[in-house]
Design a protein around this motif. Structure first.
Motif, short mmCIF file in Angstrom:
data_model
loop_
_atom_site.label_atom_id
_atom_site.label_comp_id
_atom_site.label_asym_id
_atom_site.label_seq_id
_atom_site.Cartn_x
_atom_site.Cartn_y
_atom_site.Cartn_z
N ALA A 248 94.56 -22.88 -135.28
CA ALA A 248 93.38 -23.70 -135.54
C ALA A 248 93.65 -24.81 -136.55
N VAL A 249 94.55 -24.56 -137.50
CA VAL A 249 94.83 -25.60 -138.48
C VAL A 249 96.03 -26.44 -138.09
N GLY A 250 96.56 -26.20 -136.90
CA GLY A 250 97.54 -27.12 -136.36
C GLY A 250 98.97 -26.89 -136.76
N TYR A 251 99.33 -25.69 -137.23
CA TYR A 251 100.74 -25.47 -137.57
C TYR A 251 101.61 -25.39 -136.33
N PHE A 252 101.12 -24.69 -135.31
CA PHE A 252 101.92 -24.53 -134.10
C PHE A 252 101.50 -25.58 -133.08
N GLY B 106 106.73 -38.00 -140.89
CA GLY B 106 105.47 -37.87 -141.59
C GLY B 106 104.26 -37.78 -140.69
N VAL B 107 104.47 -37.71 -139.39
CA VAL B 107 103.35 -37.65 -138.44
C VAL B 107 102.63 -36.30 -138.53
N LEU B 108 103.39 -35.20 -138.52
CA LEU B 108 102.75 -33.87 -138.52
C LEU B 108 101.89 -33.63 -139.75
N PRO B 109 102.37 -33.92 -140.96
CA PRO B 109 101.49 -33.71 -142.13
C PRO B 109 100.20 -34.52 -142.04
N ARG C 223 96.38 -32.85 -141.77
CA ARG C 223 95.30 -33.18 -142.72
C ARG C 223 94.07 -33.69 -141.98
N ALA C 224 94.28 -34.54 -140.99
CA ALA C 224 93.16 -35.09 -140.23
C ALA C 224 92.45 -34.00 -139.43
N ARG C 225 93.20 -33.08 -138.84
CA ARG C 225 92.58 -32.03 -138.04
C ARG C 225 91.78 -31.06 -138.91
N ALA C 226 92.24 -30.85 -140.13
CA ALA C 226 91.54 -29.94 -141.04
C ALA C 226 90.15 -30.46 -141.40
N SER D 73 89.74 -32.72 -133.28
CA SER D 73 90.95 -31.95 -133.55
C SER D 73 91.78 -31.78 -132.28
N ASN D 74 91.11 -31.48 -131.17
CA ASN D 74 91.80 -31.35 -129.89
C ASN D 74 92.45 -32.66 -129.48
N ARG D 75 91.73 -33.76 -129.69
CA ARG D 75 92.25 -35.07 -129.32
C ARG D 75 93.52 -35.40 -130.10
N LEU D 76 93.50 -35.10 -131.39
CA LEU D 76 94.68 -35.36 -132.22
C LEU D 76 95.85 -34.47 -131.80
#
Length: 281
Positions: free
Chosen positions: A36-40, A170-173, A177-180, A187-190
């Motif tokens: 949910a927070v986008g790590y994977f 630096g894209v993933l960090p 942050r944006a998805r959080a 969040s899904n779009r990102l």
């Protein structure tokens, strides 16, 4: 794809024969929280394998001849990505490439991002800068997705390495942050834009690997494009008996995934893989 007899990477960590103890105590709820927070940003194949489960304790074992050969194949592909991205990042981004490790596992694994089941598919963890791969996923690709072939499997590895490149850039960090702070739809779009860029980066690898190593054979590109389509959200939803709902996509449609892969192959340029700019953000 010609790969036998070629140099392998030293950055392989093979955990397949040492046994496993479930998904590290996190359980399904914990894994979904991590997602949910986008790590994977892996390929969720749970619709094809009947949902997530927490594997039982398994004893250490000897690897089969087939498993050893697959390990060698993965090592060669990883070595190719190391050479290509060292050159591409130096010439196109003016930065050094820091090589990730690739962990081979069976059933379940622990990472800096928590525990994960093989049902989640291959994934990249930015916390430890490692790619995690249960090579049984290749069998799933062949038998249940209709997406077999060495170059198709190489595409999967290159896609996950693409996430590592995103992390270095630096894209993933920034995305995390944006998805959080975003609602579910945003969040899904990102997430989709992140996955499509990783597909494009896989295409960059394929373009330069073909030029540098001459290892690509007729039909290989078709295999990779077929694999990209097979892991499209719409295809996975249809195979699980659900109607495709674009707002719930997290990886992109079959058409978009194959299109961005081909864009990277044709261009070979990082700047042409800016899915976020293409989407107007």
């Amino acid at each position: 794809m010609e790969w036998k007899g070629r140099r392998g990477s030293r950055n392989i960590e093979d955990r397949r024969g040492i046994g496993s103890a479930g998904a590290g105590g996190m359980g399904v709820v914990g894994m979904l929280a991590v997602l949910a927070v986008g790590y994977f940003f892996g390929i969720d194949i749970s619709p094809l394998v009947g949902g997530l489960s927490e594997p039982q304790q398994t004893a250490p074992r000897q690897l089969t001849a087939e498993e050893r050969e697959i390990g060698q194949f993965v090592s060669v592909v990883l070595a190719d990505t190391e050479e290509i991205w060292a050159e591409v990042l130096a010439t196109q981004a003016g930065m050094d490439y820091r090589e990730p490790s690739l962990v081979l596992f069976s059933g379940a694994v622990q990472s800096a991002c928590g525990g994960a089941s093989s049902a989640m598919g291959p994934f990249y963890c930015p916390g430890d800068r490692k790619v995690y791969l249960d090579t049984d996923f290749f069998r799933v690709m062949q038998r249940q997705m209709g997406a077999g072939g060495d170059f198709a499997y190489a595409y999967v590895i290159a896609h996950e390495i693409g996430h590592h490149v995103q992390n270095l850039l630096g894209v993933l960090p920034q995305v995390n942050r944006a998805r959080a702070q975003a609602g579910q739809a945003e969040s899904n779009r990102l997430s989709v834009l992140t996955e499509l860029q990783a597909d494009c980066f896989a295409g960059i690898w394929a373009r330069h690997a073909a030029d540098r190593f001459g290892s690509i054979q007729p039909g290989d590109v078709d295999d990779a494009v077929n694999a990209a389509r097979a892991v499209g959200d719409d295809i996975l939803m249809e195979k699980s008996g659900r109607a495709p709902m674009p707002d719930s996509f997290t990886h992109g449609s079959a058409a978009d995934r194959s299109a961005w892969l081909m864009r990277g192959m044709r261009s070979g340029q990082i700047d042409d893989c800016d899915t976020f700019a293409a989407a107007g953000r």
